[in-house]
Design a protein around this motif. Structure first.
Motif, mmCIF file in Angstrom:
data_model
loop_
_atom_site.group_PDB
_atom_site.id
_atom_site.type_symbol
_atom_site.label_atom_id
_atom_site.label_comp_id
_atom_site.label_asym_id
_atom_site.label_seq_id
_atom_site.Cartn_x
_atom_site.Cartn_y
_atom_site.Cartn_z
ATOM 1 N N VAL A 175 39.310 48.297 45.699
ATOM 2 C CA VAL A 175 38.203 47.957 44.804
ATOM 3 C C VAL A 175 38.141 46.432 44.753
ATOM 4 O O VAL A 175 39.180 45.756 44.753
ATOM 5 C CB VAL A 175 38.427 48.529 43.391
ATOM 6 C CG1 VAL A 175 37.255 48.174 42.483
ATOM 7 C CG2 VAL A 175 38.613 50.049 43.452
ATOM 8 N N ASP A 176 36.942 45.905 44.726
ATOM 9 C CA ASP A 176 36.746 44.454 44.689
ATOM 10 C C ASP A 176 37.611 43.832 43.592
ATOM 11 O O ASP A 176 37.599 44.281 42.444
ATOM 12 C CB ASP A 176 35.267 44.134 44.442
ATOM 13 C CG ASP A 176 34.964 42.658 44.566
ATOM 14 O OD1 ASP A 176 35.346 41.897 43.655
ATOM 15 O OD2 ASP A 176 34.337 42.267 45.561
ATOM 16 N N SER A 177 38.365 42.812 43.933
ATOM 17 C CA SER A 177 39.307 42.200 42.989
ATOM 18 C C SER A 177 38.606 41.606 41.772
ATOM 19 O O SER A 177 39.158 41.609 40.660
ATOM 20 C CB SER A 177 40.137 41.124 43.692
ATOM 21 O OG SER A 177 39.300 40.105 44.217
ATOM 22 N N LYS A 178 37.393 41.115 41.963
ATOM 23 C CA LYS A 178 36.646 40.563 40.823
ATOM 24 C C LYS A 178 36.290 41.666 39.837
ATOM 25 O O LYS A 178 36.284 41.458 38.620
ATOM 26 C CB LYS A 178 35.385 39.862 41.317
ATOM 27 C CG LYS A 178 35.647 38.608 42.140
ATOM 28 C CD LYS A 178 34.349 37.966 42.583
ATOM 29 C CE LYS A 178 34.614 36.711 43.426
ATOM 30 N NZ LYS A 178 33.342 36.084 43.897
ATOM 31 N N VAL A 183 37.151 44.481 34.714
ATOM 32 C CA VAL A 183 37.244 45.772 34.020
ATOM 33 C C VAL A 183 38.619 45.972 33.401
ATOM 34 O O VAL A 183 38.740 46.412 32.253
ATOM 35 C CB VAL A 183 36.939 46.932 34.993
ATOM 36 C CG1 VAL A 183 37.219 48.279 34.338
ATOM 37 C CG2 VAL A 183 35.500 46.868 35.469
ATOM 38 N N ALA A 184 39.667 45.642 34.176
ATOM 39 C CA ALA A 184 41.028 45.978 33.756
ATOM 40 C C ALA A 184 41.865 44.774 33.354
ATOM 41 O O ALA A 184 42.962 44.947 32.823
ATOM 42 C CB ALA A 184 41.736 46.733 34.878
ATOM 43 N N PRO A 237 38.603 54.792 32.889
ATOM 44 C CA PRO A 237 38.276 54.911 34.314
ATOM 45 C C PRO A 237 38.062 53.540 34.935
ATOM 46 O O PRO A 237 37.542 52.624 34.294
ATOM 47 C CB PRO A 237 36.978 55.720 34.302
ATOM 48 C CG PRO A 237 36.319 55.360 33.005
ATOM 49 C CD PRO A 237 37.440 55.112 32.031
ATOM 50 N N LEU A 238 38.447 53.406 36.197
ATOM 51 C CA LEU A 238 38.306 52.130 36.905
ATOM 52 C C LEU A 238 37.325 52.217 38.062
ATOM 53 O O LEU A 238 36.515 51.299 38.268
ATOM 54 C CB LEU A 238 39.670 51.673 37.415
ATOM 55 C CG LEU A 238 39.731 50.359 38.188
ATOM 56 C CD1 LEU A 238 39.163 49.208 37.356
ATOM 57 C CD2 LEU A 238 41.161 50.050 38.602
ATOM 58 N N ALA A 239 37.381 53.283 38.849
ATOM 59 C CA ALA A 239 36.502 53.386 40.012
ATOM 60 C C ALA A 239 36.443 54.832 40.490
ATOM 61 O O ALA A 239 37.415 55.585 40.360
ATOM 62 C CB ALA A 239 36.994 52.482 41.146
ATOM 63 N N VAL A 249 31.577 53.191 46.337
ATOM 64 C CA VAL A 249 32.563 53.043 45.280
ATOM 65 C C VAL A 249 31.826 52.581 44.024
ATOM 66 O O VAL A 249 31.220 51.505 44.011
ATOM 67 C CB VAL A 249 33.656 52.023 45.652
ATOM 68 C CG1 VAL A 249 34.608 51.819 44.466
ATOM 69 C CG2 VAL A 249 34.432 52.496 46.871
ATOM 70 N N TYR A 250 31.895 53.424 42.993
ATOM 71 C CA TYR A 250 31.237 53.111 41.720
ATOM 72 C C TYR A 250 32.276 52.621 40.719
ATOM 73 O O TYR A 250 33.425 53.073 40.718
ATOM 74 C CB TYR A 250 30.561 54.357 41.157
ATOM 75 C CG TYR A 250 29.371 54.860 41.925
ATOM 76 C CD1 TYR A 250 28.074 54.477 41.578
ATOM 77 C CD2 TYR A 250 29.524 55.739 42.984
ATOM 78 C CE1 TYR A 250 26.965 54.965 42.266
ATOM 79 C CE2 TYR A 250 28.427 56.232 43.685
ATOM 80 C CZ TYR A 250 27.148 55.842 43.323
ATOM 81 O OH TYR A 250 26.054 56.325 44.010
ATOM 82 N N THR A 251 31.854 51.715 39.836
ATOM 83 C CA THR A 251 32.726 51.201 38.776
ATOM 84 C C THR A 251 31.920 51.066 37.486
ATOM 85 O O THR A 251 30.680 51.152 37.503
ATOM 86 C CB THR A 251 33.311 49.820 39.138
ATOM 87 O OG1 THR A 251 32.291 48.816 38.974
ATOM 88 C CG2 THR A 251 33.861 49.791 40.553
ATOM 89 N N PRO A 252 32.582 50.823 36.361
ATOM 90 C CA PRO A 252 31.863 50.631 35.098
ATOM 91 C C PRO A 252 30.923 49.430 35.096
ATOM 92 O O PRO A 252 30.088 49.310 34.180
ATOM 93 C CB PRO A 252 32.992 50.432 34.086
ATOM 94 C CG PRO A 252 34.164 51.119 34.683
ATOM 95 C CD PRO A 252 34.039 50.891 36.151
ATOM 96 N N LEU A 253 31.022 48.559 36.100
ATOM 97 C CA LEU A 253 30.130 47.404 36.161
ATOM 98 C C LEU A 253 28.796 47.728 36.827
ATOM 99 O O LEU A 253 27.894 46.888 36.839
ATOM 100 C CB LEU A 253 30.807 46.249 36.904
ATOM 101 C CG LEU A 253 32.100 45.716 36.278
ATOM 102 C CD1 LEU A 253 32.591 44.493 37.035
ATOM 103 C CD2 LEU A 253 31.899 45.387 34.796
#
Length: 594
Positions: A175-178, A183-184, A237-239, A249-253
């Motif tokens: 997952v993208d480090s940014k 998120v975490a 959840p993270l991804a 790949v979906y994320t909360p952003l």
């Protein structure tokens, strides 16, 4: 829809009556006895031999897993269980038929399902009063867009697929480090090294056969990261990775719609896992262990009385599955993304692992997945399933400790019981129960019986039974399939096309509601009554009867505690944005009710 459920009833009631046979060797009111205390050992041995001959291990149903009883006595037993099931099913089907009429009228008045909010309001508010009178779990319909609800469902409604990622194993995906930093507040590697990164893997569902029936259905085969937040300690959840199509790949952003769709895709896979894994780990396992007992234990053995108590209607489940759920073009094919062939393949593939007896004891299994340590401590701010399940497990273990010690004061007394010895041998050798203990002592017997009681009640109803209609199977958040293709790019503006039509939605809810047995509380068939209020159990000895009352009181206390749950000032209940009540011992049955 009404006609479909009336068909359920007609099919059930068409089963011919179980022939009236008095199979017991002696008066069923006499005290249960272990072999060495039986006044007529020759007659007892002859009766056990007759049962061994009358029960035959037949072919498995719904995939290749546990054998299914055949032979003169086997066929009579399954017929008897189906007759009992038919009575209960006729009752619930009558309730469901009334509810379908009511919700259909509400849909007509609303002009169908025009918005996502309609799924919660029109389909549920004031509906299903007959088949699900306690309604949906408070908060489950109003807070489903919250990330905390989604993640905490993994620690409550289905904790059987989550595992901690070990510190040195390769990360399943990047997952993208940014993104992870925002998120975490940490990188994936940092979370992993700190024991705060968790994983669920449903990629295997890509290989299972999908339905070809109309309406067309779609789905992903997701994998997902969850984490314990380093600052708040919330489990979130993270991804979510689709592993299909464009493999997004979906994320909360992501946008609210994209992220909600990703969680919907996850829940489609999660629904399949929870419903199919319960079939293997509870029905198949309990049937296999019980069949071994039918071949080796006298009907007068105290252990047999306990097993029979938990196996009321036990052999109806897989017959019903073959008739109505996993038959070609049956309910599963009509409603789900993976079809009946995929279901059967899953059962066959997972039987050697989900069917393992000792490895799936509560504590060893959760420790193996990194959710608790060797002392039973978990790393989460809140773990609702674990809290309730361990309290019930402790209640079972206390009961069986008294039970075993009262019938076997010493290890020598147990060693003298050749029926128990033969049961353990039979379970492994002929019933083919994976990982069943090969030798027996008092502690081993206590653990075996504790796990059996836990499986048919908590194990079953944590995933299936009457809980899903009010929690893990509620629309719009918990669908059985997508009704539009998995997107190739992000930027979805309308989620309505992905959800089931009004007709599909009503069929789905009615199907899930048909597994509820809310009337069991009125006739003492809930778990608190597992060892009381039964003529057979009245044959058990004094210490066991006293332990049964203690079990009743302790489980009633837990039930009262669960029913008193409400929301705190933060809008949480036990750290969850819905009221978790799946393991209420005065709601769930003490059998694998279908």
């Amino acid at each position: 829809m009404r006609s479909a459920f009336l068909l359920f009833v007609s099919l059930a009631l068409s089963v011919t009556a179980f022939p009236k046979q008095h199979l017991r060797r002696q008066d069923a009111t006499l005290p249960a006895t272990v072999p060495r205390k039986d006044p007529n050992p020759k007659a007892r041995a002859a009766a056990v031999a007759a049962r061994d001959e009358g029960f035959i291990y037949g072919p498995s149903l719904i995939g290749q897993a546990a054998f299914f009883p055949n032979g003169t006595l086997g066929n009579a037993r399954t017929q008897h269980d189906m007759d009992l099931w038919a009575i209960d099913r006729a009752t619930i089907d009558g309730f469901v038929a009334k509810d379908v009429e009511a919700v259909s009228a509400a849909l007509a008045a609303n002009g169908g399902l025009k918005t996502i909010d309609d799924y919660a309001k029109v389909l549920y508010e004031g509906q299903w009063k007959n088949s699900n009178p306690r309604g949906t779990s408070p908060g489950i319909m109003t807070n489903y867009t919250q990330d905390l609800l989604f993640s905490m469902e993994r620690l409550s409604l289905n904790p059987y697929s989550l595992r901690a990622l070990k510190r040195h194993e390769p990360l399943p995906f990047q997952v993208d480090s940014k993104v992870t930093s925002k998120v975490a507040g940490a990188s994936l590697k940092q979370l992993q090294d700190d024991g705060k990164l968790f994983f669920i893997d449903y990629r295997w569902q890509a290989n299972l056969t999908k339905t070809q029936m109309e309406p067309k259905r779609y789905g992903a085969a997701v994998s997902a990261y969850f984490f314990i937040h380093p600052r708040t300690s919330d489990f979130l959840p993270l991804a979510i990775k689709t592993n299909t199509g464009a493999d997004l790949v979906y994320t909360p952003l992501d946008s609210a719609n994209d992220w909600l769709l990703a969680k919907l895709m996850f829940n489609v896979n999660d629904m399949f896992h929870s419903q199919m894994s319960h079939l293997v780990m509870t029905h198949d396992v309990s049937e296999a262990v019980h069949q071994a007992a039918l071949h080796t234990l006298s009907e007068d053995h105290p252990v047999m009385l306990i097993l029979e108590r938990h196996m009321v209607q036990g052999y109806s489940a897989r017959i019903v599955g073959e008739w109505l759920c996993f038959n070609p073009d049956g309910h599963w094919d009509q409603l789900m993304y993976i079809n009946n062939i995929g279901c059967r393949d899953y059962v066959t593939d997972t039987w050697p692992t989900l069917g393992r007896y000792q490895a799936n004891y509560l504590h060893p299994q959760f420790e193996a997945r990194g959710l608790i340590d060797k002392h039973g401590k978990h790393p989460f701010k809140s773990f609702p399933f674990w809290d309730d399940a361990t309290e019930i497990h402790a209640g079972y273990k206390a009961f069986f400790k008294t039970f075993v010690n009262s019938y076997y004061p010493s290890e020598a007394d147990l060693a003298a019981d050749h029926e128990i010895k033969n049961w353990f041998i039979e379970a492994t050798k002929n019933a083919k129960v994976f990982d069943f203990p090969k030798t027996v002592n008092k502690d081993t017997l206590i653990e075996v019986l504790t796990h059996f009681g836990f499986l048919v009640s908590v194990g079953h109803h944590a995933l299936n039974g009457g809980d899903p209609v009010g929690s893990k199977a509620t629309l719009p958040f918990h669908a059985t399939a997508l009704f539009a293709p998995v997107p190739e790019t992000k930027g979805v503006t309308d989620l309505l096309p992905f959800l089931p039509s009004a007709k599909q939605a009503v069929h789905y809810i009615a199907f899930i509601a048909s597994f509820n047995r809310q009337f069991y509380q009125n006739d003492n068939r809930t778990m608190i009554n597992a060892y009381v209020d039964d003529p057979l159990l009245a044959r058990l000895n004094g210490p066991t009867k006293k332990a049964a009352q203690t079990f009743f009181k302790s489980m009633k206390g837990l039930s009262n505690k669960i029913r008193a749950r409400t929301f705190d000032k933060k809008g949480l209940s036990n750290g969850v944005p819905f009221v978790y009540r799946a393991l209420d011992p005065d709601f769930i049955p003490f059998i694998c009710a279908v």
